[in-house]
Design a protein around this motif. Structure first.
Motif, mmCIF file in Angstrom:
data_model
loop_
_atom_site.group_PDB
_atom_site.id
_atom_site.type_symbol
_atom_site.label_atom_id
_atom_site.label_comp_id
_atom_site.label_asym_id
_atom_site.label_seq_id
_atom_site.Cartn_x
_atom_site.Cartn_y
_atom_site.Cartn_z
ATOM 1 N N ASP A 1 -20.861 -55.294 40.781
ATOM 2 C CA ASP A 1 -21.527 -55.854 41.956
ATOM 3 C C ASP A 1 -22.935 -55.288 42.024
ATOM 4 O O ASP A 1 -23.349 -54.493 41.164
ATOM 5 C CB ASP A 1 -20.702 -55.657 43.235
ATOM 6 C CG ASP A 1 -20.547 -54.206 43.625
ATOM 7 O OD1 ASP A 1 -21.342 -53.371 43.143
ATOM 8 O OD2 ASP A 1 -19.632 -53.895 44.400
ATOM 9 N N LEU A 2 -23.666 -55.691 43.054
ATOM 10 C CA LEU A 2 -25.078 -55.317 43.086
ATOM 11 C C LEU A 2 -25.266 -53.817 43.327
ATOM 12 O O LEU A 2 -26.333 -53.271 43.087
ATOM 13 C CB LEU A 2 -25.817 -56.161 44.118
ATOM 14 C CG LEU A 2 -25.991 -57.604 43.610
ATOM 15 C CD1 LEU A 2 -26.115 -58.585 44.760
ATOM 16 C CD2 LEU A 2 -27.205 -57.727 42.684
ATOM 17 N N CYS B 1 -33.576 -67.464 44.785
ATOM 18 C CA CYS B 1 -33.410 -66.047 45.153
ATOM 19 C C CYS B 1 -34.774 -65.360 45.197
ATOM 20 O O CYS B 1 -35.061 -64.602 46.127
ATOM 21 C CB CYS B 1 -32.490 -65.332 44.151
ATOM 22 S SG CYS B 1 -30.781 -65.836 44.281
ATOM 23 N N GLU C 1 -19.108 -63.758 41.877
ATOM 24 C CA GLU C 1 -20.565 -63.701 42.156
ATOM 25 C C GLU C 1 -21.398 -63.673 40.874
ATOM 26 O O GLU C 1 -22.484 -63.109 40.826
ATOM 27 C CB GLU C 1 -20.922 -62.511 43.045
ATOM 28 C CG GLU C 1 -20.296 -62.570 44.425
ATOM 29 C CD GLU C 1 -20.894 -61.544 45.369
ATOM 30 O OE1 GLU C 1 -20.788 -60.340 45.075
ATOM 31 O OE2 GLU C 1 -21.469 -61.945 46.402
ATOM 32 N N THR D 1 -30.921 -61.017 46.881
ATOM 33 C CA THR D 1 -30.759 -60.077 45.776
ATOM 34 C C THR D 1 -29.951 -60.697 44.649
ATOM 35 O O THR D 1 -28.877 -61.256 44.880
ATOM 36 C CB THR D 1 -30.027 -58.802 46.264
ATOM 37 O OG1 THR D 1 -30.636 -58.395 47.472
ATOM 38 C CG2 THR D 1 -30.111 -57.697 45.230
ATOM 39 N N CYS D 2 -30.484 -60.613 43.452
ATOM 40 C CA CYS D 2 -29.713 -61.000 42.269
ATOM 41 C C CYS D 2 -30.162 -60.091 41.133
ATOM 42 O O CYS D 2 -31.167 -59.399 41.240
ATOM 43 C CB CYS D 2 -29.899 -62.476 41.933
ATOM 44 S SG CYS D 2 -31.554 -62.913 41.458
ATOM 45 N N SER E 1 -16.282 -66.952 49.306
ATOM 46 C CA SER E 1 -16.361 -65.493 49.443
ATOM 47 C C SER E 1 -15.276 -64.824 48.604
ATOM 48 O O SER E 1 -14.980 -63.654 48.804
ATOM 49 C CB SER E 1 -16.266 -65.071 50.906
ATOM 50 O OG SER E 1 -15.156 -65.647 51.490
ATOM 51 N N ASP F 1 -26.022 -61.911 45.189
ATOM 52 C CA ASP F 1 -25.435 -61.613 46.501
ATOM 53 C C ASP F 1 -25.110 -62.977 47.133
ATOM 54 O O ASP F 1 -25.972 -63.596 47.751
ATOM 55 C CB ASP F 1 -26.458 -60.824 47.331
ATOM 56 C CG ASP F 1 -26.047 -60.705 48.792
ATOM 57 O OD1 ASP F 1 -24.919 -61.103 49.144
ATOM 58 O OD2 ASP F 1 -26.888 -60.219 49.589
ATOM 59 N N SER F 2 -23.864 -63.421 46.963
ATOM 60 C CA SER F 2 -23.542 -64.795 47.364
ATOM 61 C C SER F 2 -23.635 -64.964 48.887
ATOM 62 O O SER F 2 -23.999 -66.033 49.364
ATOM 63 C CB SER F 2 -22.155 -65.206 46.846
ATOM 64 O OG SER F 2 -21.174 -64.350 47.345
ATOM 65 N N HIS F 3 -23.335 -63.894 49.642
ATOM 66 C CA HIS F 3 -23.456 -64.036 51.100
ATOM 67 C C HIS F 3 -24.907 -64.105 51.532
ATOM 68 O O HIS F 3 -25.276 -64.903 52.396
ATOM 69 C CB HIS F 3 -22.677 -62.940 51.831
ATOM 70 C CG HIS F 3 -21.282 -63.398 52.106
ATOM 71 N ND1 HIS F 3 -20.974 -64.125 53.222
ATOM 72 C CD2 HIS F 3 -20.176 -63.329 51.365
ATOM 73 C CE1 HIS F 3 -19.702 -64.464 53.162
ATOM 74 N NE2 HIS F 3 -19.187 -63.989 52.045
ATOM 75 N N GLY F 4 -25.739 -63.277 50.891
ATOM 76 C CA GLY F 4 -27.179 -63.341 51.161
ATOM 77 C C GLY F 4 -27.717 -64.740 50.836
ATOM 78 O O GLY F 4 -28.542 -65.290 51.574
ATOM 79 N N TYR F 5 -27.209 -65.301 49.756
ATOM 80 C CA TYR F 5 -27.636 -66.646 49.344
ATOM 81 C C TYR F 5 -27.213 -67.679 50.402
ATOM 82 O O TYR F 5 -28.015 -68.519 50.830
ATOM 83 C CB TYR F 5 -27.026 -66.939 47.970
ATOM 84 C CG TYR F 5 -27.141 -68.362 47.485
ATOM 85 C CD1 TYR F 5 -28.351 -69.060 47.557
ATOM 86 C CD2 TYR F 5 -26.040 -69.012 46.927
ATOM 87 C CE1 TYR F 5 -28.450 -70.372 47.095
ATOM 88 C CE2 TYR F 5 -26.125 -70.314 46.461
ATOM 89 C CZ TYR F 5 -27.332 -70.997 46.561
ATOM 90 O OH TYR F 5 -27.425 -72.286 46.115
#
Ligand SMILES: Cc1cc2nc3c(=O)[nH]c(=O)nc-3n(C[C@H](O)[C@H](O)[C@H](O)COP(=O)(O)OP(=O)(O)OC[C@H]3O[C@@H](n4cnc5c(N)ncnc54)[C@H](O)[C@@H]3O)c2cc1C
Length: 363
Positions: free
Chosen positions: A258-259, A74, A45, A80-81, A41, A144-148
């Motif tokens: 970032d996204l 994804c 990203e 989201t990417c 975290s 979105d590394s957390h979403g991943y």
């Protein structure tokens, strides 16, 4: 097999997910109370295309293959990417030669779509940019590394796997064809598994020292290279990732978005002895200097200390960058055990491809 994966970072989760998909019973032991609380975290990203790394190295192989797998994952799981593309910029003749060498390296690594563009073409894409040429990498992006990680966790649960939080693994020994593992924390105790994967990030060397019979001379040293970030107090100026030419220990202070389109700068390279997660505001001076080489319009007073991460490196300042280390039975002589060392950048990008190789070792 009953497989224990130690560490619920992005790599451990990818290994657990891949092992569960292959039909194994998977338990993840994580020392903290959540997923991705370690290095995973505290990064940029960025989905790396696979340009920088020596051809044939694990970093080259797993970042190119892992990047393709990550974009597919994804798309299939609604993570989201944004394949926003990246420019690696040259601000002088010496840098131009370096960027051209990166083009050759990237092509050798099989990275798609790379091309050199001139300064005017670069400015046509990014009006605020100052450079005499740039390497354009359309396959680079952000995720979105957390979403991943949540999607990996969900995929693991769907296949009957689980994560035991606040469960640090302390020691283990191989006896009677099984790994006998001792856990500390909330539910301290012991359990047996057929196979173990050590993907404990910054804790991987310490854990290896707790494995009975693991040859001490096969545990690589751990070198900590902190990377600090500064946020930009203003609206976005660039729509692509903008990277300078790489520096010793890192890829140079780059622009990431970032996204939500917000810009931040970093990470720099600060060699440290101990883990600490404060960003010294005085480091802003060197950030202004470095960023203005390619963005002269960076306003004074616009950089705010943000977060930092620590790269688990295997080599120190001035030494050639080490590759990822995947230590299977051929390295340490112990059955059905894989230890992952030095999984720094591009570990997020490489995670699904690394996982494929690791699970292959356990078969
Ligand atoms: C500054 C910085 C920028 C980066 N930028 C990028 C990027 O843009 N793109 C990219 O692809 N990669 C990037 N990386 C690399 C990427 O973040 C890492 O490779 C990746 O997150 C490593 O994941 P991991 O699962 O190996 O480690 P971690 O995420 O650290 O997970 C390890 C986990 O193990 C747990 N643990 C430790 N010891 C034990 C134990 N004994 N028992 C149980 N649990 C334990 C920890 O609590 C932790 O949760 C960057 C790294 C840094 C530092």
């Amino acid at each position: 097999m009953q497989i224990l994966v130690v560490g619920a970072g992005v790599v451990g989760l990818a290994v657990a997910y891949t092992a569960a998909r292959a039909g194994h019973h998977v338990t993840v032991a994580e020392a903290t109370g959540g997923v991705g609380n370690g290095v995973s975290s505290r990064n940029s990203e960025v989905v790396h295309a696979g340009i920088y790394y020596p051809t044939g190295s694990l970093r080259a192989r797993h970042s190119t293959h892992g990047r393709r797998m990550l974009y597919e994952f994804c798309a299939a799981h609604g993570v989201t990417c944004n394949k926003c593309g990246k420019l690696i910029v040259a601000t002088g003749d010496a840098e131009l030669a370096k960027v051209e060498a990166l083009l050759a390296q990237g092509r050798k690594n099989g990275v798609e779509g790379l091309e050199m563009i001139g300064g005017n073409a670069a400015r046509a894409l990014e009006a605020e940019l100052s450079c005499i040429g740039a390497l354009s990498s359309p396959e680079s992006g952000i995720v979105d590394s957390h979403g991943y990680m949540l999607a990996l966790w969900g995929g693991l649960q769907d296949r009957g796997g689980m994560i035991a939080f606040e469960t640090p693994v302390e020691r283990m020994a191989f006896k009677d064809a099984q790994w006998h593992v001792r856990f500390g924390g909330r539910d301290a105790g012991a359990a047996a598994f057929d196979a173990v994967v050590n993907s404990a990030g910054l804790g991987a060397q310490a854990l290896a020292r707790g494995i009975e019979g693991y040859p001490a001379d096969r545990i690589p040293r751990l070198v900590l290279a902190k990377g600090n970030y500064f946020g930009f107090a203003g609206g976005p100026v660039f729509s692509r990732l903008i990277y300078p030419t790489p520096v010793d220990g890192g890829l140079g202070v780059h622009v990431t978005i970032d996204l939500a389109g917000r810009m931040r700068f970093g990470p720099d390279v600060e060699w440290v002895e101990h883990e600490s997660y404060t960003v010294d505001p005085r480091r802003a001076d060197s950030f202004y200097e470095r960023i203005r080489t390619y963005w002269p319009g960076l306003p004074a007073g616009s950089l705010l200390p943000d977060y930092c991460g620590i790269r688990p490196k295997l080599t120190g300042p001035g030494e050639p960058a080490a590759d990822f280390m995947i230590a299977g039975p051929a390295v340490h002589g112990l059955p059905r055990l894989v230890c992952l060392f030095g999984i720094e950048s591009p570990g997020l990008t490489s995670s699904l491809s690394l996982a494929e190789e690791v699970v292959g070792y356990l078969a």
